[in-house]
Each structure stands twice: as C-alpha cells, then as structure tokens.
Design a protein around this motif. Structure first.
Motif, mmCIF file in Angstrom:
data_model
loop_
_atom_site.group_PDB
_atom_site.id
_atom_site.type_symbol
_atom_site.label_atom_id
_atom_site.label_comp_id
_atom_site.label_asym_id
_atom_site.label_seq_id
_atom_site.Cartn_x
_atom_site.Cartn_y
_atom_site.Cartn_z
ATOM 1 N N GLU A 61 5.191 -7.496 -1.847
ATOM 2 C CA GLU A 61 4.229 -8.182 -1.526
ATOM 3 C C GLU A 61 4.686 -9.148 -0.513
ATOM 4 O O GLU A 61 3.659 -9.245 0.512
ATOM 5 C CB GLU A 61 3.593 -8.634 -2.677
ATOM 6 C CG GLU A 61 2.981 -7.535 -3.756
ATOM 7 C CD GLU A 61 2.304 -8.319 -4.807
ATOM 8 O OE1 GLU A 61 1.328 -7.672 -5.501
ATOM 9 O OE2 GLU A 61 2.699 -9.393 -5.000
ATOM 10 N N ALA A 62 5.720 -9.953 -0.636
ATOM 11 C CA ALA A 62 6.138 -10.863 0.393
ATOM 12 C C ALA A 62 6.562 -10.010 1.633
ATOM 13 O O ALA A 62 6.268 -10.499 3.111
ATOM 14 C CB ALA A 62 7.247 -11.527 0.125
ATOM 15 N N ALA A 63 7.137 -8.831 1.905
ATOM 16 C CA ALA A 63 7.274 -8.325 2.923
ATOM 17 C C ALA A 63 6.211 -7.615 3.632
ATOM 18 O O ALA A 63 6.255 -7.507 4.926
ATOM 19 C CB ALA A 63 8.460 -7.207 2.464
ATOM 20 N N THR A 117 11.859 -1.828 -10.879
ATOM 21 C CA THR A 117 10.386 -1.750 -10.703
ATOM 22 C C THR A 117 9.554 -2.724 -11.570
ATOM 23 O O THR A 117 8.369 -2.806 -11.793
ATOM 24 C CB THR A 117 9.905 -0.393 -11.421
ATOM 25 O OG1 THR A 117 10.297 -0.350 -12.697
ATOM 26 C CG2 THR A 117 10.422 0.811 -10.544
ATOM 27 N N ASN A 118 10.387 -3.849 -11.785
ATOM 28 C CA ASN A 118 9.494 -4.931 -12.424
ATOM 29 C C ASN A 118 8.875 -6.093 -11.701
ATOM 30 O O ASN A 118 8.877 -5.721 -10.434
ATOM 31 C CB ASN A 118 10.725 -5.696 -13.308
ATOM 32 C CG ASN A 118 11.958 -6.230 -12.657
ATOM 33 O OD1 ASN A 118 11.688 -6.504 -11.436
ATOM 34 N ND2 ASN A 118 12.815 -6.886 -13.115
ATOM 35 N N TRP A 119 8.250 -7.139 -11.968
ATOM 36 C CA TRP A 119 7.575 -7.986 -11.301
ATOM 37 C C TRP A 119 8.387 -8.580 -10.066
ATOM 38 O O TRP A 119 7.527 -8.843 -9.114
ATOM 39 C CB TRP A 119 7.000 -9.059 -12.300
ATOM 40 C CG TRP A 119 8.174 -10.044 -12.544
ATOM 41 C CD1 TRP A 119 8.775 -9.846 -13.869
ATOM 42 C CD2 TRP A 119 8.535 -11.358 -11.986
ATOM 43 N NE1 TRP A 119 9.756 -11.051 -13.934
ATOM 44 C CE2 TRP A 119 9.630 -11.809 -12.891
ATOM 45 C CE3 TRP A 119 8.055 -11.847 -10.964
ATOM 46 C CZ2 TRP A 119 10.277 -12.890 -12.389
ATOM 47 C CZ3 TRP A 119 8.905 -13.091 -10.318
ATOM 48 C CH2 TRP A 119 10.154 -13.416 -11.236
ATOM 49 N N ILE A 120 9.591 -8.828 -10.294
ATOM 50 C CA ILE A 120 10.352 -9.558 -9.070
ATOM 51 C C ILE A 120 10.159 -8.483 -7.910
ATOM 52 O O ILE A 120 10.048 -8.946 -6.562
ATOM 53 C CB ILE A 120 11.727 -10.069 -9.557
ATOM 54 C CG1 ILE A 120 11.887 -10.978 -8.514
ATOM 55 C CG2 ILE A 120 12.582 -8.907 -9.695
ATOM 56 C CD1 ILE A 120 13.220 -11.825 -8.776
ATOM 57 N N THR A 121 10.498 -7.293 -8.206
ATOM 58 C CA THR A 121 10.330 -6.042 -7.121
ATOM 59 C C THR A 121 8.895 -6.057 -6.371
ATOM 60 O O THR A 121 8.792 -6.089 -5.283
ATOM 61 C CB THR A 121 10.812 -4.797 -7.815
ATOM 62 O OG1 THR A 121 12.051 -4.777 -8.331
ATOM 63 C CG2 THR A 121 10.957 -3.987 -6.690
ATOM 64 N N GLN A 122 7.918 -6.151 -7.247
ATOM 65 C CA GLN A 122 6.796 -6.456 -6.714
ATOM 66 C C GLN A 122 6.509 -7.492 -5.905
ATOM 67 O O GLN A 122 5.972 -7.421 -4.682
ATOM 68 C CB GLN A 122 5.458 -6.262 -8.056
ATOM 69 C CG GLN A 122 4.121 -6.428 -7.256
ATOM 70 C CD GLN A 122 3.306 -6.299 -8.402
ATOM 71 O OE1 GLN A 122 3.588 -6.152 -9.622
ATOM 72 N NE2 GLN A 122 1.945 -6.863 -8.391
ATOM 73 N N ASN A 164 3.922 3.476 -11.180
ATOM 74 C CA ASN A 164 3.372 2.011 -11.412
ATOM 75 C C ASN A 164 3.466 1.001 -10.292
ATOM 76 O O ASN A 164 2.571 0.505 -10.044
ATOM 77 C CB ASN A 164 3.483 1.732 -12.829
ATOM 78 C CG ASN A 164 3.131 2.565 -13.779
ATOM 79 O OD1 ASN A 164 1.949 3.175 -13.671
ATOM 80 N ND2 ASN A 164 3.443 2.469 -14.956
ATOM 81 N N LEU A 165 4.864 0.884 -9.919
ATOM 82 C CA LEU A 165 5.159 0.054 -9.009
ATOM 83 C C LEU A 165 4.386 0.475 -7.646
ATOM 84 O O LEU A 165 3.577 -0.459 -6.870
ATOM 85 C CB LEU A 165 6.626 -0.042 -8.733
ATOM 86 C CG LEU A 165 6.963 -0.802 -7.544
ATOM 87 C CD1 LEU A 165 6.784 -2.336 -7.923
ATOM 88 C CD2 LEU A 165 8.591 -0.883 -7.277
ATOM 89 N N ILE A 166 4.539 1.454 -7.276
ATOM 90 C CA ILE A 166 3.985 1.933 -6.008
ATOM 91 C C ILE A 166 2.429 1.785 -5.934
ATOM 92 O O ILE A 166 1.870 1.086 -5.011
ATOM 93 C CB ILE A 166 4.282 3.381 -5.883
ATOM 94 C CG1 ILE A 166 5.735 3.627 -5.522
ATOM 95 C CG2 ILE A 166 3.244 4.014 -4.438
ATOM 96 C CD1 ILE A 166 5.931 5.070 -5.488
ATOM 97 N N ASN A 167 1.511 2.157 -6.953
ATOM 98 C CA ASN A 167 0.393 1.548 -7.378
ATOM 99 C C ASN A 167 -0.099 0.311 -7.167
ATOM 100 O O ASN A 167 -1.113 -0.280 -6.471
ATOM 101 C CB ASN A 167 -0.248 2.321 -8.298
ATOM 102 C CG ASN A 167 -0.165 3.726 -8.479
ATOM 103 O OD1 ASN A 167 0.070 4.402 -7.566
ATOM 104 N ND2 ASN A 167 -0.257 4.404 -9.933
ATOM 105 N N GLN A 168 0.883 -0.568 -7.707
ATOM 106 C CA GLN A 168 0.614 -2.105 -7.727
ATOM 107 C C GLN A 168 0.471 -2.462 -6.288
ATOM 108 O O GLN A 168 0.010 -3.527 -5.975
ATOM 109 C CB GLN A 168 1.568 -2.803 -8.598
ATOM 110 C CG GLN A 168 1.508 -2.570 -10.210
ATOM 111 C CD GLN A 168 2.508 -3.034 -11.088
ATOM 112 O OE1 GLN A 168 3.486 -3.064 -10.481
ATOM 113 N NE2 GLN A 168 2.272 -3.077 -12.359
ATOM 114 N N VAL A 169 1.481 -2.117 -5.442
ATOM 115 C CA VAL A 169 1.943 -2.803 -4.126
ATOM 116 C C VAL A 169 0.907 -1.828 -3.094
ATOM 117 O O VAL A 169 1.157 -2.089 -1.828
ATOM 118 C CB VAL A 169 3.179 -2.817 -3.768
ATOM 119 C CG1 VAL A 169 3.900 -3.650 -4.727
ATOM 120 C CG2 VAL A 169 3.855 -1.356 -3.618
#
Length: 329
Positions: free
Chosen positions: A18-20, A9-14, A41-46
């Motif tokens: 986002e690229a996808a 769930t870190n920045w690289i997953t985000q 948190n990850l789900i909210n960010q994307v």
C-alpha cells in the motif's frame, strides 16, 4: 515503477504494498506463498491486478515478471531467500532483522561483493521517516549527551497462544523469534543512528516458556554516557523516550514510530502526521535501486552491519539460542 515480487502474505506485506502504491515506486507483479488462498487474499486486499501467484519457490525466483523482491517471511527464513534472490539477480528488500546470525550477515556481504549492482536493503522503516530526521536534528543541537532511555514495549496478540502452551513463529527459537529480534531491532537502529556504535552492550532478558525473550532491558555503554532501552512483546508501555543533556531533556513518543517530539527547555514541540510508516522507505529504496546509488546503499549497509553485530553479540551473551546457531556449528 519497479516491478515487485513478494514473499509473505501477512499485514506487514500489505502495508508495504500500500505504501508503494501511494508513492508510485513499486508495482506488485507476483506473490509467493505456500498456499494459493493466502496469496489471493493479499492480492484482493491491495486491489492487485494482473498479479501472478506462485507456490513454487524455484519458479518464483526464475520469474521475469519482477526485478525486486520484498521478503517478509519468518526471521529464520530470510537468509535462504536472500541468497536465492541474489543468485537470481533480484534486488532485495527484507524485513528486519535481515538475518539471524553474524555468519549469515557476512555471507550475504560476500555474495554482494560478487554481484555488483545488486542491493540488499533492511527495512528499518522508521529511520527513513521525516519525523526521525527531525529527532536526529534536535539531538545534534544538544550541547552534550548525558544518557538516554528509549522504550518500545507492545503486547503481541500472539503471546496469548504462548500462554495456552503453543509456540507461534514470532516467539519460537526455531524461527529466530523473541522481543529482541523484533522490536529490539528498532531500538538498536535508534541508538546507532542517533549516538553511533557503543563501546559495549548487554541484554537482560525475561525468558518465556518457548525459550526466547518476551521482554528485557538493553544497556549500551558509550564513552561518557549509557543508553537504556526497554523492549517487550508481553506487556505494554506508555512511557515516552528521553534523551538527557544536563538540565535539558528531549522527549519523543515511541522508539519504533516517532510522531511527537518535545523538550523541557524552550517549549518547543513537533507533531508529525498520521501516515503509513513505510512511505519514506519505499521512496528511499526505489531511489537507491533506480539510480544505482552505491553511496547511500553503503551508508545503510554500514548501519545494518553495526546493528547485526550488536544483535548477535547481546543475544548470545544473554544465552538466547536459535536453531540458526546450531546450523552453523
């Protein structure tokens, strides 16, 4: 779009999600995390919608909600997650390095032979970008290669923790950390893609208190030239990378993310665009999976194989030991 589950769930997953979303290749359907809070948190960010959260790994891999898993866990955990994914007939995209050891790589290769139609794709994102393709074209136009110096040194904020006596995952031998197994993977992909497999290789590391390399110098020996690569996570470098051909020098700005290329012989220069560096790999990976493109997969697997051989060889020769090595003894 392909349905996606993620581990990490870190920045690289985000950045990958986002690229996808930009390329309309993968749709986030499920997140595995040890904590509900990190997943949310990850789900909210994307801006994820109707995305499931799972804290049970067995249930995650048994889920019918997704067909492709993206793995961005600490390095040492990649192998077990890949094995579980293949057993569950999930397609796999895994952050580099794919695995920690040579034995792990060969076990994955055997599993794939027993699961036709399943792909394991190492996310060496930069080699899929159009800027790297331009660099490769320029290299191929040189009359000969007389050597190269490629640099990727970027200070990690996690090193501040090391200086206070802590052992963050990225600098821990328990989690297969260190500069070589992070930024060094990009440099080895550069060399293999641009020049092929070297005749021999060595690594001269600068070790840090946690027992891994903080930075170092990789030297690859080819038939008529050498490639020197400077890698590090405890210092910053602003040096460009250079490829030598007699009086000619071809330069580029970054061994990990090529955006500018120039030379000293005809005033030619190229500047790419500032974009999410994972855009191209999402399109390439989606194409391989959707079109069952075994030929392109085999090409990428061959490069991953060569990089894994080099990584393991020069790491062990340099005396860098991981917990994963002991598990194979």
């Amino acid at each position: 779009m392909l349905q996606l589950g993620v581990i990490g769930t870190n920045w690289i997953t985000q950045q990958f999600i986002e690229a996808a979303q930009q390329t309309h290749t993968f749709q986030l359907r499920e997140v595995y995390s040890r904590t509900q809070e990190h997943a949310q948190n990850l789900i909210n960010q994307v801006n994820g919608t109707d995305t499931l959260i799972t804290t049970d790994l067995t249930k995650f891999f048994a889920s019918p909600e997704f067909e492709v898993v993206y793995i961005a866990s600490p390095n040492s955990l990649h192998f077990q997650y890949i094995c579980q994914a293949i057993a569950a007939n999930k397609q796999v995209i895994v952050e580099k390095p794919m695995v920690s050891t040579r034995a792990e790589f060969l076990q994955i290769q055997e599993l794939l032979q027993n699961h036709p139609g399943i792909y394991v794709l190492e996310a060496a994102r930069h080699i899929h970008e159009p800027e790297f393709a331009t660099l490769k074209q320029q290299v191929q136009q040189l009359d000969r290669i007389d050597g190269a110096t490629i640099t990727y040194r970027k200070y990690s904020s996690r090193y501040d923790l090391v200086l206070t006596g802590q052992e963050p995952n990225i600098f821990s031998p328990k989690f297969s950390g260190g500069a070589l197994y992070d930024l060094g993977v990009y440099l080895l992909y550069d060399a293999v893609c641009l020049f092929g497999q070297p005749l021999s290789a060595q690594y001269l590391p600068q070790m840090i208190a946690t027992g891994v390399d903080g930075q170092g110098t990789i030297v690859l020996h080819y038939d008529h030239f050498d490639v020197t690569m400077l890698v590090g996570k405890i210092s910053n470098s602003i040096l460009p990378s250079e490829i030598y051909s007699g009086k000619k020098t071809l330069s580029f700005d970054d061994g990990g993310t090529v955006r500018k290329i120039w030379n000293n012989y005809n005033d030619w220069q190229f500047t790419g665009t500032d974009h999410n560096p994972m855009l191209a790999e999402t399109e390439v990976f989606a194409q391989i999976i959707q079109q069952k493109d075994q030929t392109q997969f085999n090409q990428l697997w061959q490069i991953a194989d060569q990089v894994n051989q080099l990584l393991t060889q020069i790491r062990l020769a340099a005396g860098i030991k991981f917990a994963a090595d002991r598990s194979e003894a």
